[in-house]
Design a protein around this motif. Sequence first.
Motif, PDB file in Angstrom:
ATOM      1  N   ALA A 154       0.840  -1.207   0.000  1.00 12.32           N
ATOM      2  CA  ALA A 154       0.000   0.000   0.000  1.00 12.32           C
ATOM      3  C   ALA A 154       0.873   1.254   0.000  1.00 12.32           C
ATOM      4  O   ALA A 154       0.602   2.218  -0.741  1.00 12.32           O
ATOM      5  CB  ALA A 154      -0.920  -0.012   1.208  1.00 12.32           C
ATOM      6  N   CYS A 155       1.914   1.244   0.820  1.00 15.87           N
ATOM      7  CA  CYS A 155       2.780   2.430   0.956  1.00 15.87           C
ATOM      8  C   CYS A 155       3.594   2.684  -0.321  1.00 15.87           C
ATOM      9  O   CYS A 155       3.573   3.795  -0.873  1.00 15.87           O
ATOM     10  CB  CYS A 155       3.701   2.236   2.157  1.00 15.87           C
ATOM     11  SG  CYS A 155       4.797   3.618   2.459  1.00 15.87           S
ATOM     12  N   PHE A 158       1.478   3.701  -3.315  1.00 15.61           N
ATOM     13  CA  PHE A 158       0.983   5.077  -3.247  1.00 15.61           C
ATOM     14  C   PHE A 158       2.086   6.080  -3.571  1.00 15.61           C
ATOM     15  O   PHE A 158       1.847   7.077  -4.262  1.00 15.61           O
ATOM     16  CB  PHE A 158       0.412   5.339  -1.856  1.00 15.61           C
ATOM     17  CG  PHE A 158      -0.216   6.693  -1.715  1.00 15.61           C
ATOM     18  CD1 PHE A 158      -1.374   7.012  -2.422  1.00 15.61           C
ATOM     19  CD2 PHE A 158       0.343   7.665  -0.900  1.00 15.61           C
ATOM     20  CE1 PHE A 158      -1.963   8.266  -2.305  1.00 15.61           C
ATOM     21  CE2 PHE A 158      -0.242   8.915  -0.784  1.00 15.61           C
ATOM     22  CZ  PHE A 158      -1.396   9.213  -1.485  1.00 15.61           C
ATOM     23  N   THR A 211       7.015   1.767   6.866  1.00 12.07           N
ATOM     24  CA  THR A 211       5.958   2.546   6.191  1.00 12.07           C
ATOM     25  C   THR A 211       5.658   3.843   6.947  1.00 12.07           C
ATOM     26  O   THR A 211       5.345   4.864   6.330  1.00 12.07           O
ATOM     27  CB  THR A 211       4.676   1.719   6.026  1.00 12.07           C
ATOM     28  OG1 THR A 211       4.251   1.242   7.319  1.00 12.07           O
ATOM     29  CG2 THR A 211       4.909   0.539   5.101  1.00 12.07           C
ATOM     30  N   ARG A 215       6.024   7.409   5.193  1.00 13.17           N
ATOM     31  CA  ARG A 215       4.906   8.374   5.177  1.00 13.17           C
ATOM     32  C   ARG A 215       5.379   9.749   5.635  1.00 13.17           C
ATOM     33  O   ARG A 215       5.055  10.772   5.013  1.00 13.17           O
ATOM     34  CB  ARG A 215       3.777   7.879   6.067  1.00 13.17           C
ATOM     35  CG  ARG A 215       2.596   8.844   6.145  1.00 13.17           C
ATOM     36  CD  ARG A 215       1.431   8.268   6.919  1.00 13.17           C
ATOM     37  NE  ARG A 215       0.354   9.221   7.008  1.00 13.17           N
ATOM     38  CZ  ARG A 215       0.207  10.097   8.008  1.00 13.17           C
ATOM     39  NH1 ARG A 215       1.076  10.099   9.014  1.00 13.17           N
ATOM     40  NH2 ARG A 215      -0.784  10.953   8.024  1.00 13.17           N
ATOM     41  N   SER A 320      -4.641   1.692  -0.804  1.00 13.33           N
ATOM     42  CA  SER A 320      -4.165   3.058  -1.069  1.00 13.33           C
ATOM     43  C   SER A 320      -4.502   3.564  -2.468  1.00 13.33           C
ATOM     44  O   SER A 320      -4.457   4.771  -2.705  1.00 13.33           O
ATOM     45  CB  SER A 320      -2.645   3.127  -0.865  1.00 13.33           C
ATOM     46  OG  SER A 320      -1.988   2.222  -1.724  1.00 13.33           O
ATOM     47  N   ASN A 326      -4.984   7.396  -0.799  1.00 13.00           N
ATOM     48  CA  ASN A 326      -4.261   7.972   0.333  1.00 13.00           C
ATOM     49  C   ASN A 326      -3.501   6.852   1.023  1.00 13.00           C
ATOM     50  O   ASN A 326      -3.779   5.668   0.784  1.00 13.00           O
ATOM     51  CB  ASN A 326      -5.226   8.635   1.318  1.00 13.00           C
ATOM     52  CG  ASN A 326      -4.512   9.585   2.258  1.00 13.00           C
ATOM     53  OD1 ASN A 326      -3.318   9.862   2.101  1.00 13.00           O
ATOM     54  ND2 ASN A 326      -5.233  10.075   3.245  1.00 13.00           N
ATOM     55  N   PHE A 327      -2.544   7.225   1.839  1.00 11.83           N
ATOM     56  CA  PHE A 327      -1.896   6.239   2.694  1.00 11.83           C
ATOM     57  C   PHE A 327      -1.829   6.781   4.102  1.00 11.83           C
ATOM     58  O   PHE A 327      -1.448   7.929   4.324  1.00 11.83           O
ATOM     59  CB  PHE A 327      -0.474   5.907   2.206  1.00 11.83           C
ATOM     60  CG  PHE A 327       0.221   4.914   3.113  1.00 11.83           C
ATOM     61  CD1 PHE A 327      -0.044   3.562   2.987  1.00 11.83           C
ATOM     62  CD2 PHE A 327       1.082   5.335   4.117  1.00 11.83           C
ATOM     63  CE1 PHE A 327       0.555   2.641   3.838  1.00 11.83           C
ATOM     64  CE2 PHE A 327       1.682   4.418   4.977  1.00 11.83           C
ATOM     65  CZ  PHE A 327       1.412   3.073   4.828  1.00 11.83           C
TER      66      PHE A 327
END
Length: 413
Positions: A154-155, A158, A211, A215, A320, A326-327
């Motif tokens: 996901a990270c 994104f 992650t 972020r 994401s 979004n993350f």
Amino acid sequence: MKLFNRARIVGLIGMLFACLLFLLVSNHIAWEALSTLRITSPGAKFSDPSLLDIRLPTLLTIAILSLGLIGTGIFMFIRSYTRIIPIYVGSMIFIGMFTILIWAISGDRVDLVDLLARTVRLATPIALGAIAGILCERSGIVNIAIEGLMLTGACVGFIIALLTGNPWLGVLAAILAGGAIVMLHALLSIQFKTDQTISGTVINILAVGVTGFLRTSVILPLQAAGSVGNPLPNLPIPLLSQIPILGPIFFNHQPIAYSMLIMVPLMTVLLFRTPWGLRTRSIGENPRAADTMGIDVIRMRYMNVLFAGFVAGLAGAWFSLEATFNFDDVMTNGRGFIALAAMIFGNWTPAGALGGAMLFSFSDALQIKIQGFDFALPPQFIQMLPYIITIIVLTGVVGRTRGPAAAGKPYEK
């Protein structure tokens, strides 16, 4: 025969559950109250007329369902019939959720087609995560790192989508990131023969830290600098998406949801109808015998774990790039662990895992759907439903299921 064997205990729990359910609802709902389930046409708005309105007398419907549970529970207690335990516990879960639904909408109405379509969407990461788990455990590797693989996918997905402005490249990056991280688990489990549960736990913890750092250090500065991207598009399939009921449920989704719907039957065929599937299952059951037949156990385990990482990374991209663009920290929210529960619920088969994923996602969709209604139970209780069901499934339904015999055992050539 023991007085309280497993069938009798489950039957008693079912009877008690049915009685409590009916008493709880009857204290809040009048006999004349009606609950309406709407069957709508594809693309219909809430104000549009329904194709069909199913009006159910709320309390009478719950009474009939409760009597069915009590009758079956009495049968199980008298006959000690163990074969129907999974069906009975599954019925208890379904009746519990259905009761919450018609109780919450008593005197009102809800779009049933939209609820089921939402269920399919929410089942996507759980079913994909379960398939990743099946690929590993069928080859003899226990992988509890699905949560961490999803989070990493996901990270990274994104970040790449933000940098390039292309969500498809983000999906590709998420898949590759899942494959890269899972190779750490493969190396520790297969090459260095470490405890596979410890290895998976380390990856989960590592993923949360990495992650979170990405972020703070990459995603937030990119967003502050004005980098924007686009989520994956919705892709309704022409003609099929216009079929009443089935169209919105199965043919009006985003790409990763379609990939899940395709991957379940595809993996079923590959695992149970091809030489590759036979070899995978053989090294998960008896790697020594498979080795004597000329199968390269180590190589096959590496390949299965790698492919599982790709699938888990794709599941992470759903969070994401598809559900929301979004993350956030720990945004997978335990779905990787629920995927493992769905895998066990489905007896290590893709179709069974999809059934388990649908069960969990229906409870999630239900708690989202009824938030707009004046409901007697607190919202925190509804939000706990997926996790309560996870516990029930692991203790009540799958108590006698058996995983691959060699899962979690290092292989010495």
